[in-house]
Structures are given as structure tokens and as C-alpha cells.
Design a protein around this motif. Structure first.
Motif, PDB file in Angstrom:
ATOM      1  N   ASP A 627       0.519  -0.702  -0.232  1.00  0.00           N
ATOM      2  CA  ASP A 627       0.438  -0.118  -0.087  1.00  0.00           C
ATOM      3  C   ASP A 627       0.880   1.488   0.172  1.00  0.00           C
ATOM      4  O   ASP A 627       0.175   2.303  -0.020  1.00  0.00           O
ATOM      5  N   LEU A 658       2.057  -9.120  -7.093  1.00  0.00           N
ATOM      6  CA  LEU A 658       0.755  -8.137  -7.252  1.00  0.00           C
ATOM      7  C   LEU A 658      -0.664  -9.250  -7.374  1.00  0.00           C
ATOM      8  O   LEU A 658      -2.271  -9.735  -7.596  1.00  0.00           O
ATOM      9  N   ARG A 663      -4.465  -9.442  -7.195  1.00  0.00           N
ATOM     10  CA  ARG A 663      -4.432  -7.844  -6.484  1.00  0.00           C
ATOM     11  C   ARG A 663      -4.379  -7.330  -8.318  1.00  0.00           C
ATOM     12  O   ARG A 663      -3.352  -6.383  -8.370  1.00  0.00           O
ATOM     13  N   GLN A 666      -4.830  -3.085  -8.416  1.00  0.00           N
ATOM     14  CA  GLN A 666      -3.907  -2.673  -8.608  1.00  0.00           C
ATOM     15  C   GLN A 666      -2.633  -2.572  -9.209  1.00  0.00           C
ATOM     16  O   GLN A 666      -1.905  -2.234  -9.616  1.00  0.00           O
TER      17      GLN A 666
END
Length: 785
Positions: A627, A658, A663, A666
Motif C-alpha cells: 500500500d 500482485l 491484486r 492494483q
């Protein structure tokens, strides 16, 4: 691998010249042909050749093989032939210097022309089927192009210089050829470039320049200054010309940066001390050519680069000599560079005389097997990144999986791990990767490296004894994935002795904790601050070592290697985690190992990528790196004590994490952050996060792999078991469609988001088993209205 053979041809070269540096030889054969017959030119050689048939370009080669082995090309001649008499002309350059690009081996040509299987012409010392002559137009005593590649091109042309290629009445100063020792000839194994010509898209206004502006200090690359026992070439004092020094005395007088469309039929008229920049629109790789007409004796330089720097071309930006020099007598010339180069921009400078230039082109030298793969989505930025990734792969896989098609053209390990994944999704096969791995299989040893160590790049010469121990470990990781992609157990088993010899090499470096300590030579983590912390015990290196042990244990069913890997992982986790971050290294002080306080971004990625940590075992660290790190991080403000990662391999490990952990939204957003500026500037993807080096690097094409997986949803393809996982995610896209080759067929998927539903259409080969995974939170409808 078994050898293949020539029927009659023998390896030959002008007597006494086979080890002389930078010698260019022309070979030609004349023969009669009936249009109903099939004609084939079978050939190999050292170092490089190009073929003309009746004056038309017909090929460049050979495909590179390892020391002592030569790949045979088979060129179809029929498209270039006419009924009756025909001529094949072959230009061969024997470089005879060490490089990362071509093995340093004595020069030779072995060629035969077969018509319906019968040999009509063949090279041998007892036959004049092929006449051979030294070609003096290419100046022999010139500087190297780079530390990694052999010589630059500098020519002195007469209008009749190329007549020998088309007119057999032109007498050659025929050289007596000697037959060389037997050559181990192996199959090419890969496809041939189509050599498509590309025209520029724009030109800038003509400018003027001055000469004789002596700089305070001349830029001199190591390829010019370090010639000696470990770097072959001509010393600076021996050089007949030194274009890189001469060009540093040029100062361009800026008049305008206005550009206009380039038109091939409109001549660029350049008088003495005038110049012009030409733009291909994006990076391209190939042979630079065009029509040049000189009404007086002319000296012309062509300098080039991937970027415009401060409004001009910096031909030294990559520490290589991006310059071709020509001295031309009065006349008209169709010229083309012998070597492939990479450029978006070329600048033509007339130092003296007058020159008209028409129909400039770049004859592309790239991989032809990617045309069936397609991708498109609703986000223009991702489409641009995909196009740049696919273009980057094509240019870095002409005859070898390369790092870059410019400065080095070298087959690097680790880079190949990532590029090989791309080959499989773009081409539906692994021909290039198999050839790459086979190059490591065939030689008995890799002198002068220590026993067991694999070259960091190959085929190449490493006369200075340098190697990257880490990259040899990536070889094992790639081998595991290659086996899963291809099922080629025969090649993998054949490489087993080299894998175990590599582990034997590492064994003396294991310390009392069973960790590698004080590794030799170029211990390389990535191009960042992390490479300042590689001694004494480097934890990222040991993380990689554990992964390689595990991979080999899986490949060869050796539980002892897997057990050793588990012990190493446990030790790393205990030693290197400081409660917040993983530490890069420990140093030995007074006989005791002491942890440092060095914690780099890339070290954290290594830890998660190689299973030292997981999101469950280290949730706070996982949250920080996911993050707070990434393309928008300001390392001066956000964890300034954790130096940021660079493109290779840190940012790529990050993006792959990722992908691995689902993810996808993202991932796609950060791909834009990392790559869109590259795609927009050069149409290819770069070696570093910035533009300080190559702007066209093979590993960077890995973006294509992620887009197929995480944007389109082709998440798991098992070509051996014929299984496919299609995984839908809430990835932020509204529609996506694409296709990848699967043998002779295609796997095609398209989908569209409408409200709470995803409509999709999937086509696969009939023998594929498909599993649909829906993580999108939307209802799936297996039809597109």
C-alpha cells in the motif's frame, strides 16, 4: 543433440585470415535454375553473414549457437530466382574478438546450394563453386561498437563497390581459400525473421553544424580505452578512424525543431555541414538503409539513438558508439548496414560534400511468431503498454532471448526467466527458449569460469572471468518452468549434471548456518542501492538459493535439496527480519556474523517472492509494501531508510506478487504508473525506471504476460495437461478481449461488464479442459448479446 550435416560443403576462409580481426569476405556462386525446381541455400558460418540473390537481400545469420557448435540456416531461394542464370552473393564478417554478442571463433563459411535435393554449388578448398574475395570497403581497423559488441561500421564506397553481387563479369580479386577443421553443425531450431522494411514517419527541419569544437575532455568508453588481453580489438593508436572522437567536435546550430511527415520519394538534400533528424515513430531494430546520391565526394555520418536528448541525438548515451561512417565517391548507392541496430531517431550529418538521401528504411530483424496474439481493453494506457511489451519481445527474440537488441544483443540469464514466459503466451511455444537452454547444454565447460559455474550471458566470451552467481540460480528456476511449459524432460534431464555441478560450486561458500557467504565476482541483486549490500552474507542471494534448491529438488525428485531449502528459509527468517523489515546483509566482524541496518525495498520483495514471508506470516510488512510502495512512492518521504527498487528486478517482483496474490486492479493501475511514459516515448519498455540506459529490454516485455493473466483472465494455462483456468476479477476494466496461440489453434476470450453481470465468450481447442473461477462479485453469463 545430434549433428546435422552438409552433403558436400566444407568450411572455408581465405588462407591465413581466419583469426584476423574484422575481416570482410565476399563469396559468390553462379548457377542455372529451372522455375519448376525447389532451390535451397544451406549455410552456417562465423561470425555473421548476409545473403543477396540476384542483388536482392535474402537473409542474415546464422542463428547463434554455443562455442564449438554452429546452427545451419536453410534459405528458400526460389522467390528470388529467375529462369536461367542466377547469382548468390554472401558477405561474411569474421570479427575474431570476444564479446557478449557472438562467440570468438575462427572465421569461416560453409554453404551449399541444393536444387531438388542435389547440390549444385558448395564451398570447399578444392572447388571454385564459390569464389571468395576480400572486401576492403568496410574499414578494418576501427573501434569496437561497445564493450559487449564487436566493431562499428565505417565504409569507403565507390559506385561499383556492390557490382560483384549482381554481375558475374565483374572480376574479383579471388582469394585462395583453406579448408577449416570439421564443424559441429546443429539445427537452427527457430523461425526466420521476415525482414520487413519500415519507413520513417517524420523528419525535422534541416540544421547546420560546425566542426573542430574540441571538448575539454573527450568521452572515451572502455571499449576504446581497455583494449588488451581480456578485451579484443584494435588499440586507439592503431585505428584508422575514430568517429566517436570526431563527432564530439560537432556542434549543431539549432534553427528549428519543427517536424513534418517523412515522404520516401522526396530527397533529403544535405550539403556540407548540414544535418537532419529522422524519426521512426517508435523504437525499431534492424538494418538501416536507403538510397544515397552524391554529386561530389562526400563524407557522411549516421548517428542514432532511442531518444532525443536535449533536442539532439546523444550517440554515446548508452556507452556505445551509435554511429555509422561513410565516405562516398561521386555516384548513386543503395546502402544498408551489415549489423542490426536499435533506434527511434537517426541523424544524418554531411561532414563534407553533398548528398541526397531517399527512401530511408529500417529492415526489421525480429521474431515473426507473435502475429496471432492479440489484446485489447477499454483502457488506452494498458493497450499502449501491451503494444510496447509485444514490440519489445519481437525485437529481443530474433535468434536468441536477448537483454537488449542494441548495446549488447546478449542472452542473459534471469532476463530469460521473464522473457521466456512471454514467448509462450505470444507464440504458443518455446522454440526460442529451447534453443537458449540448449546453448548451455552443449559445451563441456565454460572457460575461464570456475568449474560448475554457468555464464551470466551466453553464447558469449568471458575472458575476464566475470560471472554473476545469482543469475546461474535463476537458470534453475527457468528450467523448472520450462519443463512445465513444454514437458521436455529429455532436455531437462540432459542438463542435470550441469545443475548439480552448479550446486557443487556453491557448497564451499556455505557457512556454519548453511548460508552462502562471501560469494565471488559480480553478486547482483538489482540496479539499486541493494547492490551495495551484497557481502558478507547477502540474504536476497540466499533467498534465491533456497528457491533454486527447491526447484531442482522438484525437477529431479531429490528430497535432500528440498530439505536444505527449508532449513535455509527458516534460518533467513530468523536472522534477517528485524521486526519491521528484512535486512539485506550481515557482515563478519572478529569472526562473528553481525546484522547490518540495511533494509531495501527489493529485499522485501525477494522475501515474499521466494517464500521467506507470506501475507499471513508478516501481515504488517505486507501491508506496507503493497500500500505504501510502488510507482507513486516518494522514497524521500515514505520510509526514507528503505531505498527504493529499480525496474529489474525489484519492480517486476513487486508486480508479479500482485498477480500471484490476486491484486489485479492494483496491478493494472501500477503497470500504467511504471510503464506508460516508456510506451509513449519509445514504444518499447526500458531497462531501468528512468532512461539512463537501454529503452528496449527483453525482460520488460513481461507486461504482456500479466495483461493476459490479470486483465483478460487467462490465469492458468497448462499446455501439457491441456487445462485452462479462466479467472474473472474486479480489476477495474469494463471490457477486454484477446487471443493467444495454442499450437495451431487459438485460445480466445472476450468479456464485457454491464451492471452486475459479466458477459463472456470463450473459445479453446477441443481437447482443453476449462475451469471458470469467478472472483469478480458479478454474475457470469456465458454469452455476449
Amino acid at each position: 543433440m545430434s549433428e546435422i550435416g552438409f552433403i558436400k560443403a566444407k568450411p572455408v576462409w581465405p588462407r591465413g585470415k581466419d583469426k584476423e580481426m574484422n575481416v570482410t569476405v565476399g563469396f559468390r556462386a553462379v548457377f542455372d535454375w529451372d522455375a519448376a525446381q525447389n532451390a535451397l541455400l544451406c549455410m552456417t558460418g562465423s561470425s555473421l553473414y548476409r545473403v543477396y540473390v540476384n542483388g536482392e537481400f535474402a537473409g542474415h545469420g546464422p542463428a547463434r549457437g554455443p562455442h564449438g557448435f554452429y546452427r545451419m540456416d536453410e534459405w528458400e531461394l526460389s522467390p528470388y530466382l529467375k529462369a536461367g542464370k542466377n547469382m548468390v552473393a554472401i558477405e561474411v564478417v569474421g570479427y575474431n574478438v570476444n564479446s557478449y554478442y557472438l562467440p570468438n571463433q575462427p572465421a569461416f563459411l560453409q554453404a551449399e546450394i541444393r536444387v531438388d535435393g542435389t547440390v549444385l554449388r558448395a564451398t570447399s578448398e578444392d572447388s571454385d563453386d564459390f569464389q571468395a574475395a576480400l572486401l576492403s570497403e568496410r574499414i578494418q581497423k576501427v573501434q569496437r561498437y561497445s564493450f559487449q559488441r564487436p566493431f562499428i561500421e565505417y565504409y569507403r564506397w565507390r559506385e561499383s563497390s556492390h557490382a560483384w553481387r549482381t554481375d558475374d563479369t565483374i572480376a574479383l580479386a579471388v582469394e585462395t581459400c583453406a579448408e577449416a577443421e570439421h564443424k559441429a553443425v546443429i539445427a537452427r531450431g527457430i523461425s526466420y525473421s521476415t525482414f520487413q522494411k519500415r519507413s520513417p514517419v517524420a523528419k525535422q527541419e534541416r540544421e547546420r553544424f560546425t566542426i573542430g569544437n574540441v571538448p575539454e575532455v573527450y568521452w572515451k568508453d572502455r571499449s576504446l580505452t581497455d583494449i588488451g588481453p581480456t578485451l579484443g580489438g584494435y588499440a586507439e593508436g592503431e585505428l584508422e578512424v575514430v568517429p566517436t572522437l570526431e563527432m564530439q567536435e560537432v556542434r549543431t546550430i539549432k534553427t528549428s525543431l519543427t517536424s513534418s511527415p517523412y515522404k520516401a520519394e522526396e530527397a533529403l538534400r544535405l550539403s556540407a555541414l548540414s544535418c537532419q533528424i529522422i524519426d521512426w515513430g517508435l523504437n525499431r531494430t534492424g538494418f538501416l538503409g536507403g538510397k544515397f546520391t552524391c554529386r561530389e565526394r562526400t563524407k557522411l555520418y549516421l548517428i542514432f539513438d532511442e531518444l532525443v536528448t536535449d533536442g539532439d541525438i546523444d550517440f554515446t548515451r548508452m556507452d556505445c558508439a551509435n554511429v555509422i561512417g561513410c565516405e562516398l565517391e561521386v555516384g548513386s548507392y543503395d546502402l544498408e548496414s551489415f549489423e542490426p541496430y536499435t533506434m527511434r531517431y537517426v541523424k544524418l550529418l554531411v561532414m563534407d560534400g553533398h548528398c541526397e538521401v531517399e527512401a530511408l528504411y529500417l529492415r526489421e530483424y525480429n521474431n515473426p511468431d507473435t502475429e496471432r496474439a492479440v489484446f485489447q481493453c477499454d483502457r488506452a494506457e494498458l493497450n499502449a503498454v501491451y503494444a510496447a511489451g509485444a514490440e519489445t519481445f519481437r525485437q529481443n527474440a530474433s535468434d536468441l532471448l536477448m537483454d537488449c537488441p542494441s548495446r549488447e544483443r546478449a542472452g542473459w540469464l534471469c532476463d530469460s526467466f521473464f522473457t521466456a514466459r512471454v514467448e509462450h503466451v505470444l507464440t504458443g511455444g518455446s522454440k526460442m527458449e529451447r534453443s537458449f537452454l540448449e546453448n548451455y547444454l552443449l559445451p563441456e565447460r565454460f572457460d575461464p569460469l570456475p568449474a560448475g559455474m554457468l555464464p551470466m550471458c551466453y553464447p558469449a566470451d568471458h575472458d575476464d572471468g566475470n560471472f554473476i552467481p545469482n543469475w546461474a540460480l535463476w537458470f534453475i528456476l527457468e528450467l523448472q518452468e520450462y519443463l512445465a511449459r513444454t514437458g521436455d524432460l529429455q532436455l531437462v534431464q540432459a542438463l542435470k549434471p550441469k545443475v548439480y555441478a552448479l550446486f557443487d560450486y556453491f557448497r564451499p561458500f556455505l557457512n556454519e548456518d548453511n548460508l552462502l557467504e562471501n560469494l565471488e565476482q559480480w553478486v547482483f541483486i538489482e540496479w539499486s542501492k541493494a547492490n551495495d549490500y551484497v557481502q558478507d552474507v547477502n540474504y536476497p542471494s540466499n533467498m534465491l538459493y533456497a528457491a533454486a534448491l527447491d526447484a531442482a529438488g522438484s525437477i529431479y525428485d531429490d528430497f535432500r535439496l528440498a530439505e536444505q531449502a527449508s532449513i535455509i528459509r527458516h534460518t533467513i527468517a530468523e536472522q534477517s527480519y528485524n521486526g519491521s523489515f528484512f535486512i539485506d546483509n550481515a557482515v563478519r566482524i572478529d569472526g562473528k556474523l553481525q546484522l547490518t541496518n540495511h533494509t531495501t525495498e527489493v529485499c522485501q520483495y525477494y522475501a515474499f517472492y521466494f517464500g521467506i514471508a507470506t501475507p499471513d506470516s508478516h501481515p504488517e510488512l505486507w501491508t506496507i509494501i503493497m500500500d505504501q510502495f510502488g510507482p507513486s512512492r516518494d522514497a524521500r518521504q515514505v520510509y526514507p531508510a528503505v531505498p527504493e527498487a529499480n525496474a529489474f528486478i525489484g519492480n517486476y517482483l513487486r508486480l508479479d506478487l500482485l498477480s500471484l496474490y490476486g491484486r489485479s486492479r492494483q496491478l493494472l493501475e501500477q503497470m500504467e504508473g511504471y510503464f506508460i511514459h516508456m510506451a509513449e516515448r519509445t514504444g518499447t519498455l526500458w531497462e531501468h525506471a528512468g532512461n539512463l540506459a537501454s529503452c528496449n529490454h527483453g525482460f520488460a516485455s513481461h507486461v504482456v504476460y500479466w495483461l493476459y493473466q490479470d486483465a483478460l483472465g487467462l490465469k492458468g494455462i497448462d499446455p501439457i495437461a491441456k487445462k485452462l483456468i479462466v479467472q474473472f476479477e474486479d480489476n477495474g476494466l469494463h471490457w477486454c478481449e484477446g487471443a493467444i496461440p495454442a499450437g495451431a489453434e487459438l485460445i480466445k476470450l472476450q468479456w464485457r461488464l454491464e451492471g452486475d453481470r459479466i458477459y463472456y465468450s470463450l473459445h479453446t481447442p477441443s481437447d482443453y479442459e476449462v475451469r471458470i473461477v469467478n472472483n469478480s462479485g458479478k454474475e457470469l453469463i456465458a454469452a455476449i448479446p
